[in-house]
Motif scaffolding. Structure first.
Motif, PDB file in Angstrom:
ATOM      1  N   GLU A   1     -12.243  12.319 -10.271  1.00 23.30           N
ATOM      2  CA  GLU A   1     -12.554  12.850  -8.940  1.00 23.30           C
ATOM      3  C   GLU A   1     -12.680  14.373  -8.918  1.00 23.30           C
ATOM      4  O   GLU A   1     -11.960  15.060  -8.191  1.00 23.30           O
ATOM      5  CB  GLU A   1     -11.496  12.395  -7.919  1.00 23.30           C
ATOM      6  CG  GLU A   1     -11.377  10.868  -7.911  1.00 23.30           C
ATOM      7  CD  GLU A   1     -10.878  10.315  -6.591  1.00 23.30           C
ATOM      8  OE1 GLU A   1     -11.172  10.918  -5.548  1.00 23.30           O
ATOM      9  OE2 GLU A   1     -10.211   9.267  -6.619  1.00 23.30           O
TER      10      GLU A   1
ATOM     11  N   ASN B   1      -9.477   3.669  -2.597  1.00 21.85           N
ATOM     12  CA  ASN B   1      -8.155   4.213  -2.909  1.00 21.85           C
ATOM     13  C   ASN B   1      -7.255   3.110  -3.440  1.00 21.85           C
ATOM     14  O   ASN B   1      -7.204   2.027  -2.870  1.00 21.85           O
ATOM     15  CB  ASN B   1      -7.496   4.790  -1.655  1.00 21.85           C
ATOM     16  CG  ASN B   1      -8.092   6.128  -1.268  1.00 21.85           C
ATOM     17  OD1 ASN B   1      -8.430   6.929  -2.127  1.00 21.85           O
ATOM     18  ND2 ASN B   1      -8.233   6.351   0.034  1.00 21.85           N
ATOM     19  N   GLY B   2      -6.573   3.418  -4.553  1.00 24.91           N
ATOM     20  CA  GLY B   2      -5.627   2.445  -5.092  1.00 24.91           C
ATOM     21  C   GLY B   2      -6.261   1.340  -5.912  1.00 24.91           C
ATOM     22  O   GLY B   2      -5.574   0.397  -6.313  1.00 24.91           O
ATOM     23  N   ALA B   3      -7.567   1.437  -6.200  1.00 26.59           N
ATOM     24  CA  ALA B   3      -8.248   0.393  -6.971  1.00 26.59           C
ATOM     25  C   ALA B   3      -7.771   0.358  -8.423  1.00 26.59           C
ATOM     26  O   ALA B   3      -7.838  -0.669  -9.092  1.00 26.59           O
ATOM     27  CB  ALA B   3      -9.756   0.618  -6.927  1.00 26.59           C
ATOM     28  N   GLY B   4      -7.306   1.505  -8.918  1.00 20.38           N
ATOM     29  CA  GLY B   4      -6.817   1.560 -10.302  1.00 20.38           C
ATOM     30  C   GLY B   4      -7.656   2.446 -11.208  1.00 20.38           C
ATOM     31  O   GLY B   4      -7.525   2.387 -12.431  1.00 20.38           O
ATOM     32  N   LYS B   5      -8.483   3.305 -10.613  1.00 18.87           N
ATOM     33  CA  LYS B   5      -9.370   4.157 -11.407  1.00 18.87           C
ATOM     34  C   LYS B   5      -8.573   5.169 -12.232  1.00 18.87           C
ATOM     35  O   LYS B   5      -8.777   5.303 -13.446  1.00 18.87           O
ATOM     36  CB  LYS B   5     -10.352   4.896 -10.483  1.00 18.87           C
ATOM     37  CG  LYS B   5     -11.130   3.984  -9.547  1.00 18.87           C
ATOM     38  CD  LYS B   5     -12.078   4.741  -8.633  1.00 18.87           C
ATOM     39  CE  LYS B   5     -11.406   5.694  -7.662  1.00 18.87           C
ATOM     40  NZ  LYS B   5     -10.562   5.023  -6.646  1.00 18.87           N
ATOM     41  N   SER B   6      -7.659   5.867 -11.571  1.00 22.54           N
ATOM     42  CA  SER B   6      -6.851   6.848 -12.301  1.00 22.54           C
ATOM     43  C   SER B   6      -5.958   6.146 -13.313  1.00 22.54           C
ATOM     44  O   SER B   6      -5.749   6.647 -14.424  1.00 22.54           O
ATOM     45  CB  SER B   6      -5.980   7.655 -11.335  1.00 22.54           C
ATOM     46  OG  SER B   6      -6.796   8.359 -10.439  1.00 22.54           O
ATOM     47  N   THR B   7      -5.453   4.981 -12.923  1.00 21.76           N
ATOM     48  CA  THR B   7      -4.620   4.204 -13.845  1.00 21.76           C
ATOM     49  C   THR B   7      -5.405   3.853 -15.107  1.00 21.76           C
ATOM     50  O   THR B   7      -4.883   3.944 -16.220  1.00 21.76           O
ATOM     51  CB  THR B   7      -4.120   2.927 -13.154  1.00 21.76           C
ATOM     52  OG1 THR B   7      -3.392   3.300 -11.980  1.00 21.76           O
ATOM     53  CG2 THR B   7      -3.224   2.124 -14.072  1.00 21.76           C
TER      54      THR B   7
ATOM     55  N   GLU C   1      -6.707  13.975 -12.465  1.00 22.30           N
ATOM     56  CA  GLU C   1      -6.602  13.967 -11.011  1.00 22.30           C
ATOM     57  C   GLU C   1      -5.693  15.135 -10.604  1.00 22.30           C
ATOM     58  O   GLU C   1      -4.616  15.316 -11.161  1.00 22.30           O
ATOM     59  CB  GLU C   1      -5.966  12.633 -10.585  1.00 22.30           C
ATOM     60  CG  GLU C   1      -6.008  12.357  -9.109  1.00 22.30           C
ATOM     61  CD  GLU C   1      -5.657  10.886  -8.816  1.00 22.30           C
ATOM     62  OE1 GLU C   1      -4.793  10.327  -9.520  1.00 22.30           O
ATOM     63  OE2 GLU C   1      -6.236  10.314  -7.881  1.00 22.30           O
TER      64      GLU C   1
ATOM     65  N   TYR D   1       3.035  -0.414 -13.791  1.00 18.32           N
ATOM     66  CA  TYR D   1       4.068   0.569 -13.426  1.00 18.32           C
ATOM     67  C   TYR D   1       5.314  -0.242 -13.149  1.00 18.32           C
ATOM     68  O   TYR D   1       5.442  -0.819 -12.064  1.00 18.32           O
ATOM     69  CB  TYR D   1       3.667   1.344 -12.176  1.00 18.32           C
ATOM     70  CG  TYR D   1       2.433   2.206 -12.330  1.00 18.32           C
ATOM     71  CD1 TYR D   1       2.504   3.431 -12.987  1.00 18.32           C
ATOM     72  CD2 TYR D   1       1.207   1.803 -11.815  1.00 18.32           C
ATOM     73  CE1 TYR D   1       1.375   4.230 -13.123  1.00 18.32           C
ATOM     74  CE2 TYR D   1       0.081   2.599 -11.947  1.00 18.32           C
ATOM     75  CZ  TYR D   1       0.173   3.811 -12.597  1.00 18.32           C
ATOM     76  OH  TYR D   1      -0.931   4.604 -12.735  1.00 18.32           O
TER      77      TYR D   1
ATOM     78  N   PHE E   1       5.080  -3.642 -11.234  1.00 18.83           N
ATOM     79  CA  PHE E   1       3.785  -3.701 -10.547  1.00 18.83           C
ATOM     80  C   PHE E   1       2.647  -3.637 -11.556  1.00 18.83           C
ATOM     81  O   PHE E   1       2.548  -2.671 -12.311  1.00 18.83           O
ATOM     82  CB  PHE E   1       3.687  -2.550  -9.549  1.00 18.83           C
ATOM     83  CG  PHE E   1       2.347  -2.444  -8.886  1.00 18.83           C
ATOM     84  CD1 PHE E   1       1.981  -3.344  -7.882  1.00 18.83           C
ATOM     85  CD2 PHE E   1       1.442  -1.471  -9.270  1.00 18.83           C
ATOM     86  CE1 PHE E   1       0.744  -3.255  -7.281  1.00 18.83           C
ATOM     87  CE2 PHE E   1       0.194  -1.372  -8.666  1.00 18.83           C
ATOM     88  CZ  PHE E   1      -0.152  -2.271  -7.665  1.00 18.83           C
TER      89      PHE E   1
ATOM     90  N   GLN F   1     -15.147   9.006  -5.683  1.00 20.91           N
ATOM     91  CA  GLN F   1     -15.050   8.306  -4.398  1.00 20.91           C
ATOM     92  C   GLN F   1     -16.403   8.312  -3.688  1.00 20.91           C
ATOM     93  O   GLN F   1     -16.705   7.426  -2.910  1.00 20.91           O
ATOM     94  CB  GLN F   1     -14.024   9.002  -3.484  1.00 20.91           C
ATOM     95  CG  GLN F   1     -12.591   8.788  -3.872  1.00 20.91           C
ATOM     96  CD  GLN F   1     -11.998   7.553  -3.251  1.00 20.91           C
ATOM     97  OE1 GLN F   1     -12.676   6.810  -2.554  1.00 20.91           O
ATOM     98  NE2 GLN F   1     -10.724   7.308  -3.527  1.00 20.91           N
TER      99      GLN F   1
HETATM  100  N1  LIG Z   1       3.265   6.180 -10.738  1.00 19.44           N
HETATM  101  C1  LIG Z   1       3.036   5.025 -10.093  1.00 19.44           C
HETATM  102  N2  LIG Z   1       4.038   4.161  -9.893  1.00 19.44           N
HETATM  103  C2  LIG Z   1       3.820   2.980  -9.261  1.00 19.44           C
HETATM  104  N3  LIG Z   1       2.636   2.581  -8.794  1.00 19.44           N
HETATM  105  C3  LIG Z   1       1.592   3.407  -8.977  1.00 19.44           C
HETATM  106  C4  LIG Z   1       1.735   4.678  -9.633  1.00 19.44           C
HETATM  107  N4  LIG Z   1       0.528   5.273  -9.667  1.00 19.44           N
HETATM  108  C5  LIG Z   1      -0.318   4.439  -9.055  1.00 19.44           C
HETATM  109  N5  LIG Z   1       0.308   3.317  -8.654  1.00 19.44           N
HETATM  110  C6  LIG Z   1      -0.318   2.181  -7.972  1.00 19.44           C
HETATM  111  O1  LIG Z   1      -1.306   1.655  -8.835  1.00 19.44           O
HETATM  112  C7  LIG Z   1      -2.454   1.299  -8.084  1.00 19.44           C
HETATM  113  C8  LIG Z   1      -3.665   2.022  -8.637  1.00 19.44           C
HETATM  114  O2  LIG Z   1      -3.509   3.391  -8.388  1.00 19.44           O
HETATM  115  P1  LIG Z   1      -4.531   4.473  -8.932  1.00 19.44           P
HETATM  116  O3  LIG Z   1      -3.931   5.807  -8.705  1.00 19.44           O
HETATM  117  O4  LIG Z   1      -4.946   4.122 -10.296  1.00 19.44           O
HETATM  118  O5  LIG Z   1      -5.754   4.259  -7.946  1.00 19.44           O
HETATM  119  P2  LIG Z   1      -7.093   5.082  -7.823  1.00 19.44           P
HETATM  120  O6  LIG Z   1      -8.195   4.103  -7.923  1.00 19.44           O
HETATM  121  O7  LIG Z   1      -7.106   6.214  -8.758  1.00 19.44           O
HETATM  122  O8  LIG Z   1      -6.999   5.601  -6.333  1.00 19.44           O
HETATM  123  P3  LIG Z   1      -7.426   7.022  -5.703  1.00 19.44           P
HETATM  124  O9  LIG Z   1      -8.874   6.931  -5.418  1.00 19.44           O
HETATM  125  O10 LIG Z   1      -6.613   7.090  -4.455  1.00 19.44           O
HETATM  126  O11 LIG Z   1      -7.095   8.092  -6.672  1.00 19.44           O
HETATM  127  C9  LIG Z   1      -2.156   1.631  -6.634  1.00 19.44           C
HETATM  128  O12 LIG Z   1      -1.739   0.449  -5.997  1.00 19.44           O
HETATM  129  C10 LIG Z   1      -1.030   2.598  -6.714  1.00 19.44           C
HETATM  130  O13 LIG Z   1      -0.188   2.490  -5.588  1.00 19.44           O
END
Ligand SMILES: Nc1ncnc2c1ncn2[C@@H]1O[C@H](COP(=O)(O)OP(=O)(O)OP(=O)(O)O)[C@@H](O)[C@H]1O
Ligand SMILES: [Mg+2]
Lengths: 285, 242
Positions: B164, B39-45, B86, B14, B17, B196
């Motif tokens: 999720e 949370n924030g591990a990167g699963k949705s990413t 999500e 992103y 980052f 989760q």
């Molecule tokens: N649109 C964005 N812009 C900048 N950083 C982002 C964005 N979306 C997610 N991130 C960052 O990328 C990292 C991974 O986020 P992600 O949403 O993939 O986590 P996750 O595993 O799905 O968490 P959750 O269980 O909370 O959904 C986190 O550090 C988050 O802050």
């Protein structure tokens, strides 16, 4: 009788406004794109139509047959070249981009057609009228109203029942989720803008038959279309039609009260609706 | 087993980052794979990168061996990858049926054939029939999740990504939704479950991956990984393969 006559003339005038408003209902009401060049496109198409008529001796029907496809292409290009680059949740980029386009179009039209007012010769149709119980009704305004009703009906049906209509509403609700469902939002938006501007092809012919057009006239059409959509309620095609009627009737009645008060009366009713029912007559919430 | 979907050193950012650091994950036909992590591990990413919603190199994502990384999301759907995103992301202002019909329309347009129809979906989740004409935003969370799953299934996917789907729902509703999984898999559809709830993820999947700070920290057969291994992978420690 005088007031009933004003009502009838207002409805007929509303038919003209509905033709400007339908494209706006689609672009602003559904897609949330602010197209400031809406009125200028009507004028551009009108002037092209008038030139076609004078250069090739086309009658109004032939002009319409040529102009509507041209308008469709123009709308498609507008979305492809400009609006698809600026679509998003924020309406400001589309507002700025089309404001620039509006200025460019006005200058272009001034260069090509000069500031003179022109109109499309209708071969006598513009002066024909029918008399019903003491009221004279112009034939052309009746045709305009009939077209407006037909276009509203078709657009509403398309939006509610067709595959394209569902895809467009889905993309308008959530562009990303729409693409996750297999929709190509850019293509859907290009088609929708093509339809919106295509409708202006009809409006252009009728506008230039009913009265005169000059390069700087677009602002009024933009405002009327905008007001009609807001009065009717965002996202509702029949709402935009009814909004056009409200605007037309307000202006006609205002005109009877005082000829200088007509246009202002329309704006006042618009403000009244905005103050008392900001979501519009047919809007939800 | 050959992978229907696989990622190879998947990297995603992103802006400045970096959110994914070389993720290798694969799914076989009809397989259910869970992806867990804090949370924030990167699963949705990860899911967004696979769907073409983030910029990635072509070779980083493969569908039946073909490089597809970074293609437009609607093309991904056309090739057979669907997502339950999500937050559900339903089309507000439209009825339940219209939400679903959008997917039916597009599958038809793209010439995607498969076992899912509106009628079959309504048999799986009867509430979708009872509430067909209801605006989607007035449904409960669980019902909305059923619409989101239904919408993804009607795209006739060979790979279904779920982000999720149990979040914020009552246990009874979660069971109801997860009970649909066998029927989905019976179609030959590979399913990736981002969860989760570790226990739920483990019981519903054949294999699982755990992510931490953009990297896979654990992978193995769901029945064989231990609580301790998951605990270590969740909060830190070296990559373990079971
Ligand atoms: N649109 C964005 N812009 C900048 N950083 C982002 C964005 N979306 C997610 N991130 C960052 O990328 C990292 C991974 O986020 P992600 O949403 O993939 O986590 P996750 O595993 O799905 O968490 P959750 O269980 O909370 O959904 C986190 O550090 C988050 O802050
Ligand atoms: Mg997430």
């Amino acid at each position: 009788m005088q007031w009933f006559d004003a009502l009838v003339q207002g409805v007929l005038l509303g038919g003209m406004y509905a033709q400007y408003a339908l494209g706006m209902a689609l672009m602003f009401g559904v897609m949330r794109i602010v197209n400031v060049s809406h009125g200028d496109l009507v004028i551009l198409l009108s002037l092209i139509g008038i030139s076609l008529a004078s250069s090739f001796g086309f009658g109004p029907v032939t002009v319409m047959v040529a102009l509507v496809p041209l308008a469709v292409i123009l709308g498609w290009l507008l979305q492809k070249a400009i609006l698809n680059r600026v679509v998003g949740d924020d309406p400001l980029p589309s507002l700025i981009a089309t404001f620039g386009l509006s200025l460019a179009l006005q200058n272009l039209m001034l260069q090509i057609w000069s500031a003179n007012s022109r109109s499309l010769p209708g071969g006598g149709i513009e002066s024909k009228s029918i008399q019903i119980g003491g009221i004279y009704i112009g034939l052309l305004p009746v045709i305009v109203l009939a077209f407006a009703i037909g276009l509203t009906f078709a657009l509403d049906l398309m939006l509610k029942r067709s595959r394209f209509g569902r895809a467009l509403r889905a993309a308008a609700a959530d562009v990303e989720a729409a693409s996750m469902t297999g929709i190509n939002p850019r293509r859907v938006y290009a088609a929708a803008t093509a339809i919106a501007v295509g409708i202006l092809g009809f409006a252009a012919v009728f506008q230039s038959l009913r009265s005169t057009v000059a390069p700087a006239d677009g602002g009024a059409q933009l405002i009327y279309a905008f007001e009609a959509v807001i009065i009717g309620g965002m996202g509702s095609v029949w709402g935009a039609f009814i909004g056009s009627m409200v605007l037309g009737i307000s202006q006609a009645i205002g005109f009877r009260i005082d000829p200088g008060f007509g246009v202002l009366a329309g704006h006042l009713v618009f403000l009244l609706v905005l103050a008392t029912r900001p979501q519009g007559l047919f809007g939800k919430g | 087993m050959t992978a229907v979907l696989s990622t190879h050193g998947l990297i995603a950012r992103y802006g400045d980052f970096q959110a994914l650091y070389g993720v290798d994950i694969d799914l076989a036909e009809g397989e259910a794979v869970a992806l867990i992590g804090a949370n924030g591990a990167g699963k949705s990413t990860f899911l967004r990168a696979v769907m073409g919603l983030l910029r990635v190199a072509p070779d980083m994502v493969r569908l039946k061996g073909q490089p597809i990384g970074g293609m437009a999301t609607d093309r991904m759907v056309q090739m057979g990858i669907s997502i339950v995103p999500e937050g559900r992301r339903l089309f507000t202002g439209m009825s339940v049926e219209d939400n679903l019909r959008v997917a039916v329309d597009q599958a038809q347009r793209m010439g995607r054939k498969g076992g899912w129809s509106l009628a079959r979906l309504q048999a799986l989740f009867p509430i979708l029939k009872d509430k067909a004409r209801t605006p989607v935003e007035s449904l409960s969370g669980g019902q909305q999740q059923m619409v989101a799953i239904g919408r993804a299934l009607l795209c006739q996917p060979s790979v279904l990504l779920c982000d999720e789907i149990s979040l914020g729902l009552a246990p009874k509703v979660i069971r109801e939704i997860y009970a649909a999984l066998p029927e989905i898999r019976a179609q030959g559809t590979a399913v990736m479950l981002v969860e989760q709830d570790v226990g739920l993820a483990q019981s519903a999947s054949d294999r699982l991956y755990c992510m931490l700070e953009g990297r896979v920290t654990l992978s193995g057969r769901s029945a064989e990984v231990t609580r301790d291994q998951i605990g270590a992978a969740y909060f830190g420690g070296s990559h373990a393969v079971v």
